[in-house]
Design an enzyme around this catalytic site. Structure first.
Site, mmCIF file in Angstrom:
data_model
loop_
_atom_site.group_PDB
_atom_site.id
_atom_site.type_symbol
_atom_site.label_atom_id
_atom_site.label_comp_id
_atom_site.label_asym_id
_atom_site.label_seq_id
_atom_site.Cartn_x
_atom_site.Cartn_y
_atom_site.Cartn_z
ATOM 1 N N SER A 72 0.810 -1.220 0.000
ATOM 2 C CA SER A 72 0.000 0.000 0.000
ATOM 3 C C SER A 72 0.842 1.269 0.000
ATOM 4 O O SER A 72 0.300 2.365 -0.035
ATOM 5 C CB SER A 72 -0.936 0.010 1.210
ATOM 6 O OG SER A 72 -0.204 -0.014 2.417
ATOM 7 N N THR A 188 -1.754 3.918 4.032
ATOM 8 C CA THR A 188 -0.906 5.107 3.960
ATOM 9 C C THR A 188 0.009 5.167 5.164
ATOM 10 O O THR A 188 -0.385 4.777 6.257
ATOM 11 C CB THR A 188 -1.790 6.379 3.974
ATOM 12 O OG1 THR A 188 -2.721 6.316 2.907
ATOM 13 C CG2 THR A 188 -0.961 7.638 3.865
ATOM 14 N N THR A 206 1.940 7.100 -0.195
ATOM 15 C CA THR A 206 1.046 5.963 -0.435
ATOM 16 C C THR A 206 1.066 5.569 -1.900
ATOM 17 O O THR A 206 1.443 6.358 -2.773
ATOM 18 C CB THR A 206 -0.402 6.327 -0.033
ATOM 19 O OG1 THR A 206 -1.234 5.188 -0.153
ATOM 20 C CG2 THR A 206 -0.944 7.440 -0.914
ATOM 21 N N ARG A 216 -6.661 8.411 -10.409
ATOM 22 C CA ARG A 216 -7.252 8.766 -9.120
ATOM 23 C C ARG A 216 -6.174 9.243 -8.167
ATOM 24 O O ARG A 216 -5.094 8.669 -8.063
ATOM 25 C CB ARG A 216 -7.979 7.566 -8.528
ATOM 26 C CG ARG A 216 -8.631 7.813 -7.155
ATOM 27 C CD ARG A 216 -7.763 7.369 -6.010
ATOM 28 N NE ARG A 216 -8.449 7.511 -4.708
ATOM 29 C CZ ARG A 216 -7.873 7.308 -3.529
ATOM 30 N NH1 ARG A 216 -6.595 6.984 -3.466
ATOM 31 N NH2 ARG A 216 -8.560 7.457 -2.416
ATOM 32 N N THR A 239 -5.431 8.833 7.421
ATOM 33 C CA THR A 239 -5.379 7.531 6.772
ATOM 34 C C THR A 239 -6.805 7.101 6.484
ATOM 35 O O THR A 239 -7.744 7.593 7.099
ATOM 36 C CB THR A 239 -4.656 6.504 7.668
ATOM 37 O OG1 THR A 239 -4.466 5.281 6.944
ATOM 38 C CG2 THR A 239 -5.432 6.218 8.944
ATOM 39 N N GLY A 240 -6.978 6.201 5.538
ATOM 40 C CA GLY A 240 -8.312 5.722 5.230
ATOM 41 C C GLY A 240 -8.769 6.169 3.856
ATOM 42 O O GLY A 240 -7.956 6.408 2.957
#
Length: 328
Positions: A72, A188, A206, A216, A239-240
């Site tokens: 990731s 991330t 990330t 994106r 994060t997320g």
């Protein structure tokens, strides 16, 4: 349950130990997720010698960027749905100097390019082919980032091509659009540091969501969304699901709440509840977490879903991993 009711049931705020900014020998680095532990240790090699917070965060986040087991962040990140690995990163110091890259291909350490953007251009953000052109002009090596393992995962995903982000990138079947590989699939690394001179800095890097649309860009390279630093107040990272963070200018919001007098914990909590209030139904199935540190070295974190953790490293604590409190 309403956002107000959820907020009311939260436990009392937690914060790290308070230190006086700029006091000799006082330094601390914090970062998201379990891979923040080795990242913090690398950053600490800089901080413990009196180095700058900016150098520390740049050094620290390069550890997960280079980790071939981390899908990731960095060179081993899972690709987009077209099979291309595109990387995002940002860096910022206490004076508001900042640089970022987005949708960058073929460069293993986007955080280094982000710092070059900050220090060698009049710009903040370079993207796509322009970011790659700049990186090559700066002497960075062009590489193939799609590893055999990531390629295999992408080819398996193509059998169904189903896409649905999941909280904490939990393990699911390829056929259901999930990510293989287990717990290390968090998204991330955001890192914040304060050095012995009381100077703050932050970095965020990330590879973004696996199987995303080509082009994106999430919150990580967006100053004020994935990262924000104000030397007079504090710093925050996120994060997320980046789209939700961008919609709320999340990290900037956390810092502004600290400016108004909230502790880092209270500020992260309030920022999360802002998202939950605006998106009460969607928030039940997504993850957003914030991590913050003020100019005194106090630390706080909060998330929508359980599972978000952060790592802390200072002279007294070298490998601490702390579970963040959450709404649900």
């Amino acid at each position: 349950m309403s956002a107000a009711a959820l907020s009311a049931k939260m436990l009392p705020a937690h914060a790290g130990s308070k230190t006086a900014a700029g006091t000799a020998g006082v330094a601390r680095v914090i970062s998201t997720w379990d891979f923040g532990i080795p990242a913090n240790q690398a950053a600490w090699t800089v901080l413990s010698k009196g180095g700058s917070a900016l150098d520390a965060v740049e050094t620290g986040v390069q550890v997960p960027e280079a980790d071939l087991k981390n899908h990731s962040v960095g060179r081993a990140g899972y690709p987009d749905r077209d099979g291309k690995v595109t990387l995002d990163a940002s860096i910022m110091d206490a004076d508001g100097n900042c640089g970022a890259v987005a949708a960058l291909e073929h460069i293993a350490h986007p955080i280094q390019v982000a710092r070059r953007v900050m220090e060698r251009t009049p710009h903040v953000l370079l993207v796509g082919d322009g970011a790659l052109q700049f990186a090559l002009e700066q002497g960075f090596k062009k590489e193939e980032l799609l590893t055999p393992e990531s390629r295999q995962a992408w080819q398996e995903w193509l059998k169904t091509a189903h896409y649905q982000p999941s909280a904490n990138s939990e393990v699911r079947d390829y056929g259901k659009g999930g990510l293989p590989g287990g717990k290390d699939n968090h998204d991330t690394i955001g890192m914040l540091a304060i050095d012995t001179h009381g100077r703050l800095a932050g970095a965020c890097t990330t590879s973004g969501m696996a199987w995303k649309l080509h082009g994106r860009v999430g919150d990580s390279p967006i100053i004020g969304a994935g990262l924000y630093v104000d030397g007079d107040v504090g710093a925050a990272t996120s994060t997320g699901v980046g789209e939700e963070v961008i919609r709320n200018a999340g990290s900037f919001l956390v810092v502004e709440l600290m400016r108004q007098g909230r502790s880092p914990q209270e500020a992260c909590h309030e920022a999360v509840m802002r998202i939950v209030k605006r998106r009460p139904n969607a928030s039940k199935d997504l993850q957003v977490g914030f991590l913050a540190m003020n100019r005194h070295g106090e630390v706080g974190a909060f998330a929508i879903q359980p599972g978000f953790s952060y790592a802390v490293c200072d002279a007294a604590k070298q490998d601490g991993l702390i579970p963040a409190k959450s709404v649900y």
